[in-house]
Design a protein around this motif. Sequence first.
Motif, PDB file in Angstrom:
ATOM      1  N   LEU A 126       0.851  -1.187   0.000  1.00 41.26           N
ATOM      2  CA  LEU A 126       0.000   0.000   0.000  1.00 41.26           C
ATOM      3  C   LEU A 126       0.888   1.239   0.000  1.00 41.26           C
ATOM      4  O   LEU A 126       1.810   1.344   0.812  1.00 41.26           O
ATOM      5  CB  LEU A 126      -0.892  -0.002   1.245  1.00 41.26           C
ATOM      6  CG  LEU A 126      -1.721   1.256   1.522  1.00 41.26           C
ATOM      7  CD1 LEU A 126      -2.720   1.517   0.398  1.00 41.26           C
ATOM      8  CD2 LEU A 126      -2.422   1.142   2.852  1.00 41.26           C
ATOM      9  N   VAL A 127       0.611   2.149  -0.920  1.00 41.30           N
ATOM     10  CA  VAL A 127       1.354   3.411  -1.007  1.00 41.30           C
ATOM     11  C   VAL A 127       0.352   4.525  -0.750  1.00 41.30           C
ATOM     12  O   VAL A 127      -0.632   4.676  -1.472  1.00 41.30           O
ATOM     13  CB  VAL A 127       1.994   3.588  -2.403  1.00 41.30           C
ATOM     14  CG1 VAL A 127       2.873   4.833  -2.427  1.00 41.30           C
ATOM     15  CG2 VAL A 127       2.786   2.355  -2.810  1.00 41.30           C
ATOM     16  N   ARG A 128       0.593   5.302   0.319  1.00 44.23           N
ATOM     17  CA  ARG A 128      -0.341   6.371   0.713  1.00 44.23           C
ATOM     18  C   ARG A 128       0.331   7.731   0.667  1.00 44.23           C
ATOM     19  O   ARG A 128       1.531   7.840   0.489  1.00 44.23           O
ATOM     20  CB  ARG A 128      -0.863   6.115   2.127  1.00 44.23           C
ATOM     21  CG  ARG A 128      -1.652   4.836   2.220  1.00 44.23           C
ATOM     22  CD  ARG A 128      -2.309   4.660   3.554  1.00 44.23           C
ATOM     23  NE  ARG A 128      -1.329   4.718   4.645  1.00 44.23           N
ATOM     24  CZ  ARG A 128      -1.649   4.780   5.913  1.00 44.23           C
ATOM     25  NH1 ARG A 128      -2.895   4.805   6.288  1.00 44.23           N
ATOM     26  NH2 ARG A 128      -0.723   4.818   6.833  1.00 44.23           N
TER      27      ARG A 128
ATOM     28  N   LYS B 215      11.125  -0.504   2.693  1.00 42.21           N
ATOM     29  CA  LYS B 215      12.110   0.210   3.510  1.00 42.21           C
ATOM     30  C   LYS B 215      12.742   1.369   2.746  1.00 42.21           C
ATOM     31  O   LYS B 215      12.983   2.436   3.315  1.00 42.21           O
ATOM     32  CB  LYS B 215      13.200  -0.752   3.991  1.00 42.21           C
ATOM     33  CG  LYS B 215      12.705  -1.706   5.055  1.00 42.21           C
ATOM     34  CD  LYS B 215      13.807  -2.630   5.520  1.00 42.21           C
ATOM     35  CE  LYS B 215      13.279  -3.583   6.583  1.00 42.21           C
ATOM     36  NZ  LYS B 215      14.309  -4.535   7.017  1.00 42.21           N
ATOM     37  N   GLY B 216      13.002   1.171   1.467  1.00 39.96           N
ATOM     38  CA  GLY B 216      13.670   2.191   0.673  1.00 39.96           C
ATOM     39  C   GLY B 216      12.794   3.361   0.275  1.00 39.96           C
ATOM     40  O   GLY B 216      13.278   4.475   0.094  1.00 39.96           O
ATOM     41  N   LEU B 217      11.502   3.105   0.127  1.00 38.50           N
ATOM     42  CA  LEU B 217      10.611   4.150  -0.383  1.00 38.50           C
ATOM     43  C   LEU B 217       9.740   4.816   0.674  1.00 38.50           C
ATOM     44  O   LEU B 217       9.211   5.898   0.432  1.00 38.50           O
ATOM     45  CB  LEU B 217       9.717   3.570  -1.492  1.00 38.50           C
ATOM     46  CG  LEU B 217      10.471   3.083  -2.743  1.00 38.50           C
ATOM     47  CD1 LEU B 217       9.514   2.393  -3.703  1.00 38.50           C
ATOM     48  CD2 LEU B 217      11.196   4.231  -3.421  1.00 38.50           C
ATOM     49  N   ASN B 218       9.576   4.182   1.828  1.00 40.65           N
ATOM     50  CA  ASN B 218       8.762   4.791   2.873  1.00 40.65           C
ATOM     51  C   ASN B 218       9.373   6.131   3.290  1.00 40.65           C
ATOM     52  O   ASN B 218      10.566   6.207   3.544  1.00 40.65           O
ATOM     53  CB  ASN B 218       8.645   3.862   4.088  1.00 40.65           C
ATOM     54  CG  ASN B 218       7.629   4.354   5.086  1.00 40.65           C
ATOM     55  OD1 ASN B 218       6.573   4.844   4.727  1.00 40.65           O
ATOM     56  ND2 ASN B 218       7.955   4.228   6.351  1.00 40.65           N
TER      57      ASN B 218
ATOM     58  N   GLY C 141       6.041  13.555   1.449  1.00 43.18           N
ATOM     59  CA  GLY C 141       6.578  12.279   1.917  1.00 43.18           C
ATOM     60  C   GLY C 141       5.529  11.193   1.781  1.00 43.18           C
ATOM     61  O   GLY C 141       4.449  11.301   2.357  1.00 43.18           O
ATOM     62  N   ILE C 142       5.838  10.163   0.999  1.00 43.77           N
ATOM     63  CA  ILE C 142       4.879   9.078   0.819  1.00 43.77           C
ATOM     64  C   ILE C 142       5.031   8.046   1.934  1.00 43.77           C
ATOM     65  O   ILE C 142       6.061   7.976   2.593  1.00 43.77           O
ATOM     66  CB  ILE C 142       5.019   8.408  -0.567  1.00 43.77           C
ATOM     67  CG1 ILE C 142       6.393   7.737  -0.739  1.00 43.77           C
ATOM     68  CG2 ILE C 142       4.760   9.418  -1.663  1.00 43.77           C
ATOM     69  CD1 ILE C 142       6.534   6.927  -2.010  1.00 43.77           C
TER      70      ILE C 142
END
Length: 85
Positions: free
Chosen positions: A4-6, A60-63, A71-72
């Motif tokens: 999930l990307v919020r 971990k890399g994109l949070n 900031g996603i």
Amino acid sequence: MKILVRSLERTVTEAELLKLFQQYGTVESCALVMDAATGKSKGFAFVEMPHGREAVKAIKGLNTLRLHGTGIRVKQADDKPTAEK
């Protein structure tokens, strides 16, 4: 693994998300959730990666990555319980 990307800006495209996640491995699917009435992004998406190790690295890399100035938030998607028939 379903991710999930919020907190996505409404201007982020599926192609941009796909490119980000592909840096970490194979992406099976990438789908922005769209508002049926307006046809615009609701600000979140689901990404499916077949390999758990790659998916964990992507999370971990994109949070908290700043994308389009915001900031996603990236995490493993919760499985929704299926409705009983």
